[in-house]
Enzyme design. Structure first.
Site, PDB file in Angstrom:
ATOM      1  N   SER A 253     -15.556  21.877  15.425  1.00  0.00           N
ATOM      2  CA  SER A 253     -16.457  22.829  14.778  1.00  0.00           C
ATOM      3  C   SER A 253     -17.592  23.112  15.757  1.00  0.00           C
ATOM      4  CB  SER A 253     -16.960  22.272  13.441  1.00  0.00           C
ATOM      5  OG  SER A 253     -17.736  23.237  12.754  1.00  0.00           O
TER       6      SER A 253
ATOM      7  N   HIS B 110     -13.660  25.920  13.602  1.00  0.00           N
ATOM      8  CA  HIS B 110     -14.386  26.682  12.588  1.00  0.00           C
ATOM      9  C   HIS B 110     -15.079  27.876  13.243  1.00  0.00           C
ATOM     10  CE1 HIS B 110     -14.723  22.686  10.163  1.00  0.00           C
ATOM     11  NE2 HIS B 110     -13.541  23.261  10.030  1.00  0.00           N
TER      12      HIS B 110
ATOM     13  N   ASP C 297     -14.941  17.678   7.724  1.00  0.00           N
ATOM     14  CA  ASP C 297     -13.583  18.216   7.727  1.00  0.00           C
ATOM     15  C   ASP C 297     -12.716  17.424   8.697  1.00  0.00           C
ATOM     16  OD1 ASP C 297     -11.521  19.957   7.017  1.00  0.00           O
ATOM     17  OD2 ASP C 297     -11.981  21.348   8.654  1.00  0.00           O
TER      18      ASP C 297
END
Length: 203
Positions: free
Chosen positions: A23, A50, A143
Site C-alpha cells: 500500500s 492499493h 490488509d
C-alpha cells in the site's frame, strides 16, 4: 485438480505462484522486490497495490520500466503466465482459479480497500495450497493479515517485510502479528529469497 495436487517432475518449481501486497510506499518497495526476479522466472506474480480509484493507474508502465519481467494490468479471463507480473487494476479485486485464470471483481470493499490483499491471498491459498508464496510489503492498515493466515493454513509460505524497516509498518506488522509469517526480511533480501524458494529444485 489444483496445482498442488498435480504430479510434477523434478524440473517443476516447488512453487506455482507468487502473490504480493503493498500500500503506502509500495511502488518503491515493489520495484526493489520485483527487480530482483530474473527473466525466465518460472511462475506468475500477482500484485495488489492499493491505488486511488479516481485515477487511471500507470503503475504497470512505471514498474515495467524498472524491472526485468513484463508487467501488465490484470484483465478478466487472463491466464496467468510464468514470468509475468499482473497488477490488480484500480477498484477491482483480483482473484485466481486453480487453472490460473484471473478474475476481477467489483464486490464490496474489504477493510475499506479494493483491491484487497486478503481476497487475493485467500484465492491463491484455495487454488494453489502449498505451492503458493504470499508476501506483504509496506503499507498502512492491516490488509493481508487474514489472507496470509489462509496461505499458511493451506501449507503455503509467507514473507513479510520487516516492520521496523518498512516505510509504513502497518500491513507487515499485522501480518507478523497473525503468526503466519515464515520469513521477516529487510526489503533488499525479499526478492532474492522469493527467487531462491521458487527456483529450488529446478536446476
Amino acid at each position: 485438480m489444483t496445482h498442488a495436487e498435480q504430479d510434477h517432475s523434478a524440473a517443476d518449481p516447488p512453487y506455482a505462484i507468487v502473490a504480493i501486497a503493498a500500500s503506502a510506499g509500495g511502488i518503491t518497495a515493489l520495484t526493489r522486490v520485483l527487480g530482483d526476479l530474473p527473466v525466465g522466472f518460472p511462475v506468475p506474480v500477482l500484485v495488489v497495490q492499493h491505488l486511488d480509484r479516481r485515477h487511471q493507474t500507470i503503475i504497470a508502465e512505471v514498474l515495467g520500466r524498472r524491472v526485468k519481467l513484463p508487467v501488465r494490468l490484470a484483465r478478466e479471463g487472463d491466464l496467468a503466465a510464468p514470468g509475468t507480473i499482473y497488477i490488480a487494476p484500480p477498484d477491482r479485486h483480483l482473484l485466481v482459479s486453480a487453472e490460473g485464470t484471473l478474475t476481477l471483481s467489483s464486490s464490496e470493499l474489504v477493510h475499506f480497500v479494493r483491491p484487497s490483499a486478503d481476497l487475493l491471498f485467500e484465492s491463491v491459498a484455495g487454488s494453489y495450497g502449498p505451492k503458493a508464496i504470499a508476501c506483504v510489503l509496506t503499507g498502512s492498515g492491516s490488509d493481508g493479515a487474514m489472507g496470509v493466515s489462509a496461505i499458511k493454513s493451506r501449507g503455503g509460505t509467507v514473507i513479510a517485510e520487516d516492520p521496523d524497516l518498512a516505510e509504513f509498518r502497518g500491513m507487515p506488522e499485522a501480518a507478523v502479528a497473525s503468526g503466519a509469517v515464515d520469513f521477516v526480511l529487510p526489503l533488499d533480501e525479499i526478492g532474492t529469497v522469493i527467487r531462491g524458494l521458487v527456483e529450488a529444485g529446478t536446476s
